[in-house]
Design a protein around this motif. Structure first.
Motif, PDB file in Angstrom:
ATOM      1  N   ALA A 107      -3.823   1.006   5.541  1.00 11.16           N
ATOM      2  CA  ALA A 107      -4.894  -0.218   5.837  1.00 11.16           C
ATOM      3  C   ALA A 107      -5.943  -0.018   4.753  1.00 11.16           C
ATOM      4  O   ALA A 107      -6.474  -0.930   4.484  1.00 11.16           O
ATOM      5  CB  ALA A 107      -5.326  -0.250   7.399  1.00 11.16           C
ATOM      6  N   GLY A 108      -6.397   1.232   4.831  1.00 10.05           N
ATOM      7  CA  GLY A 108      -7.546   1.456   3.776  1.00 10.05           C
ATOM      8  C   GLY A 108      -7.155   1.230   2.355  1.00 10.05           C
ATOM      9  O   GLY A 108      -7.996   0.575   1.677  1.00 10.05           O
ATOM     10  N   ALA A 159       0.713  -0.992  -0.071  1.00 11.51           N
ATOM     11  CA  ALA A 159       0.100   0.023   0.074  1.00 11.51           C
ATOM     12  C   ALA A 159       0.794   1.271   0.066  1.00 11.51           C
ATOM     13  O   ALA A 159       0.431   2.359  -0.542  1.00 11.51           O
ATOM     14  CB  ALA A 159      -1.155   0.132   1.280  1.00 11.51           C
ATOM     15  N   ALA A 160       1.980   1.419   0.550  1.00 13.57           N
ATOM     16  CA  ALA A 160       3.104   2.348   0.719  1.00 13.57           C
ATOM     17  C   ALA A 160       3.504   2.234  -0.906  1.00 13.57           C
ATOM     18  O   ALA A 160       4.841   1.419  -0.777  1.00 13.57           O
ATOM     19  CB  ALA A 160       3.755   2.302   1.747  1.00 13.57           C
ATOM     20  N   ALA A 161       3.364   3.103  -1.688  1.00  8.39           N
ATOM     21  CA  ALA A 161       3.733   3.096  -3.161  1.00  8.39           C
ATOM     22  C   ALA A 161       5.245   2.960  -3.131  1.00  8.39           C
ATOM     23  O   ALA A 161       5.882   2.491  -4.116  1.00  8.39           O
ATOM     24  CB  ALA A 161       2.969   3.811  -3.962  1.00  8.39           C
ATOM     25  N   ASP A 162       6.043   3.503  -2.343  1.00 10.34           N
ATOM     26  CA  ASP A 162       7.268   3.908  -2.288  1.00 10.34           C
ATOM     27  C   ASP A 162       8.026   3.009  -1.847  1.00 10.34           C
ATOM     28  O   ASP A 162       9.296   2.802  -1.925  1.00 10.34           O
ATOM     29  CB  ASP A 162       7.731   5.067  -1.550  1.00 10.34           C
ATOM     30  CG  ASP A 162       7.172   5.033  -0.222  1.00 10.34           C
ATOM     31  OD1 ASP A 162       6.680   4.255   0.108  1.00 10.34           O
ATOM     32  OD2 ASP A 162       7.876   5.649   0.711  1.00 10.34           O
ATOM     33  N   THR A 163       7.569   1.539  -1.466  1.00 10.49           N
ATOM     34  CA  THR A 163       8.195   0.307  -0.902  1.00 10.49           C
ATOM     35  C   THR A 163       8.436  -0.365  -2.177  1.00 10.49           C
ATOM     36  O   THR A 163       7.506  -1.467  -2.108  1.00 10.49           O
ATOM     37  CB  THR A 163       7.538  -0.355   0.329  1.00 10.49           C
ATOM     38  OG1 THR A 163       7.147   0.683   1.103  1.00 10.49           O
ATOM     39  CG2 THR A 163       8.387  -1.336   1.023  1.00 10.49           C
ATOM     40  N   ALA A 164       9.704  -0.391  -2.776  1.00  5.79           N
ATOM     41  CA  ALA A 164       9.979  -1.329  -3.904  1.00  5.79           C
ATOM     42  C   ALA A 164      10.201  -2.677  -3.637  1.00  5.79           C
ATOM     43  O   ALA A 164       9.814  -3.494  -4.328  1.00  5.79           O
ATOM     44  CB  ALA A 164      10.791  -0.770  -4.596  1.00  5.79           C
ATOM     45  N   VAL A 165      10.520  -3.022  -2.510  1.00  2.80           N
ATOM     46  CA  VAL A 165      11.088  -4.181  -2.087  1.00  2.80           C
ATOM     47  C   VAL A 165      10.068  -5.358  -2.282  1.00  2.80           C
ATOM     48  O   VAL A 165       9.802  -6.511  -2.787  1.00  2.80           O
ATOM     49  CB  VAL A 165      11.853  -4.475  -0.827  1.00  2.80           C
ATOM     50  CG1 VAL A 165      12.211  -5.831  -0.209  1.00  2.80           C
ATOM     51  CG2 VAL A 165      13.038  -3.626  -0.632  1.00  2.80           C
ATOM     52  N   ASP A 201      -8.390  -9.275   9.931  1.00  7.46           N
ATOM     53  CA  ASP A 201      -8.875  -8.445  11.178  1.00  7.46           C
ATOM     54  C   ASP A 201      -7.766  -7.358  11.521  1.00  7.46           C
ATOM     55  O   ASP A 201      -8.127  -6.437  11.899  1.00  7.46           O
ATOM     56  CB  ASP A 201      -8.791  -9.726  12.286  1.00  7.46           C
ATOM     57  CG  ASP A 201      -9.827 -10.717  12.201  1.00  7.46           C
ATOM     58  OD1 ASP A 201     -10.946 -10.449  11.438  1.00  7.46           O
ATOM     59  OD2 ASP A 201      -9.820 -11.558  12.829  1.00  7.46           O
ATOM     60  N   GLU A 202      -6.625  -7.547  11.508  1.00  6.58           N
ATOM     61  CA  GLU A 202      -5.255  -6.701  11.759  1.00  6.58           C
ATOM     62  C   GLU A 202      -5.686  -5.281  10.700  1.00  6.58           C
ATOM     63  O   GLU A 202      -5.430  -4.157  11.430  1.00  6.58           O
ATOM     64  CB  GLU A 202      -3.964  -7.012  11.599  1.00  6.58           C
ATOM     65  CG  GLU A 202      -3.557  -7.897  12.607  1.00  6.58           C
ATOM     66  CD  GLU A 202      -2.089  -8.651  12.599  1.00  6.58           C
ATOM     67  OE1 GLU A 202      -1.529  -8.688  13.479  1.00  6.58           O
ATOM     68  OE2 GLU A 202      -1.566  -8.684  11.383  1.00  6.58           O
ATOM     69  N   LEU A 203      -5.873  -5.599   9.527  1.00  2.27           N
ATOM     70  CA  LEU A 203      -6.325  -4.430   8.683  1.00  2.27           C
ATOM     71  C   LEU A 203      -7.458  -3.781   8.987  1.00  2.27           C
ATOM     72  O   LEU A 203      -7.088  -2.303   8.929  1.00  2.27           O
ATOM     73  CB  LEU A 203      -6.196  -4.803   7.049  1.00  2.27           C
ATOM     74  CG  LEU A 203      -4.907  -5.494   6.401  1.00  2.27           C
ATOM     75  CD1 LEU A 203      -5.252  -5.879   5.122  1.00  2.27           C
ATOM     76  CD2 LEU A 203      -4.137  -4.287   6.374  1.00  2.27           C
ATOM     77  N   VAL A 204      -8.464  -4.324   9.338  1.00  2.00           N
ATOM     78  CA  VAL A 204      -9.907  -3.548   9.938  1.00  2.00           C
ATOM     79  C   VAL A 204      -9.262  -2.923  10.983  1.00  2.00           C
ATOM     80  O   VAL A 204      -9.839  -1.503  11.157  1.00  2.00           O
ATOM     81  CB  VAL A 204     -10.728  -4.647  10.005  1.00  2.00           C
ATOM     82  CG1 VAL A 204     -12.147  -4.064  10.730  1.00  2.00           C
ATOM     83  CG2 VAL A 204     -11.269  -5.339   8.746  1.00  2.00           C
ATOM     84  N   VAL A 205      -8.730  -3.444  12.039  1.00  2.00           N
ATOM     85  CA  VAL A 205      -8.479  -2.836  13.187  1.00  2.00           C
ATOM     86  C   VAL A 205      -7.694  -1.441  12.914  1.00  2.00           C
ATOM     87  O   VAL A 205      -8.003  -0.397  13.390  1.00  2.00           O
ATOM     88  CB  VAL A 205      -8.025  -3.507  14.149  1.00  2.00           C
ATOM     89  CG1 VAL A 205      -7.303  -2.747  15.576  1.00  2.00           C
ATOM     90  CG2 VAL A 205      -8.720  -4.581  14.874  1.00  2.00           C
ATOM     91  N   ALA A 206      -6.469  -1.639  11.970  1.00  2.00           N
ATOM     92  CA  ALA A 206      -5.514  -0.374  11.874  1.00  2.00           C
ATOM     93  C   ALA A 206      -6.650   0.642  11.037  1.00  2.00           C
ATOM     94  O   ALA A 206      -6.263   1.797  11.221  1.00  2.00           O
ATOM     95  CB  ALA A 206      -4.452  -1.023  11.004  1.00  2.00           C
TER      96      ALA A 206
END
Length: 182
Positions: free
Chosen positions: A70-71, A21-27, A52-57
């Motif tokens: 997360a969204g 989701a963080a577009a700048d994370t190439a790895v 579940d973790e994504l929904v909570v975050a």
């Protein structure tokens, strides 16, 4: 008649999805592209604990950047990234919890890594060949990977050994010293 190609089941953890989701994370994107290029028809599953973790975050306003990522991950899972969220209701979450407890009791993961042990148990029950993770803080694994790659892919090995050495792994430090001496 052509032989059917068997798909490989893979699972992803929450940190990997947040990295995507963080577009700048190439790895993480490079890892995903490599997997899709090298494995025949991989099916990438998203275990219930990850959802579940994504929904909570996504609902937690205390970390706005993680909430935003997360969204993005929840929005892109199925259509854009072609991942399949799964539920283990037919198997029962009790079995997952028992396996996760054994994972922690045997020292495969530290006791405080409750959700990671659940994700590992879920991936196992789903018969996944690999759990794709972007967890940081496992220097022993980085060192092992670096040492295993030394003869075949020395540049890649050096990268992993350096990361492990930065985390204080003495074996990685020694191996980097040997590479520097050669």
């Amino acid at each position: 008649m052509a032989a059917a190609t068997k798909s490989t089941l893979l699972a992803v953890d929450t940190n990997f999805l947040l990295d995507l989701a963080a577009a700048d994370t190439a790895v993480s994107w490079e890892a995903l592209e490599t997997i899709r290029r090298r494995l025949p028809g991989p099916i990438i599953l998203v275990p219930p604990t990850v959802i579940d973790e994504l929904v909570v975050a996504h609902g937690d306003p205390t970390d706005s950047e993680e909430q935003r990522l997360a969204g993005i991950a929840l929005t892109n899972l199925r259509v854009k990234w072609r991942f399949q969220p799964v539920d283990l209701v037919p198997v029962g979450h009790g079995i997952v919890e028992l396996i996760a407890k054994k994972i922690r009791e045997r020292g495969y993961l530290p006791p405080e890594e409750m959700n990671d042990s659940l994700i590992l148990a879920e991936a196992s029950l789903l018969n996944c060949a690999l759990l794709i993770s972007a967890d940081k803080g496992y220097p022993e694994a980085m060192e092992d990977l670096g040492l295993s790659l030394r003869s075949k892919r020395p540049e890649e090995a050096t990268k992993w050994l350096r990361r492990a050495a930065e985390e204080g792994q003495p074996g990685a430090m020694f191996a980097l010293g040997e590479v520097s001496y050669e």
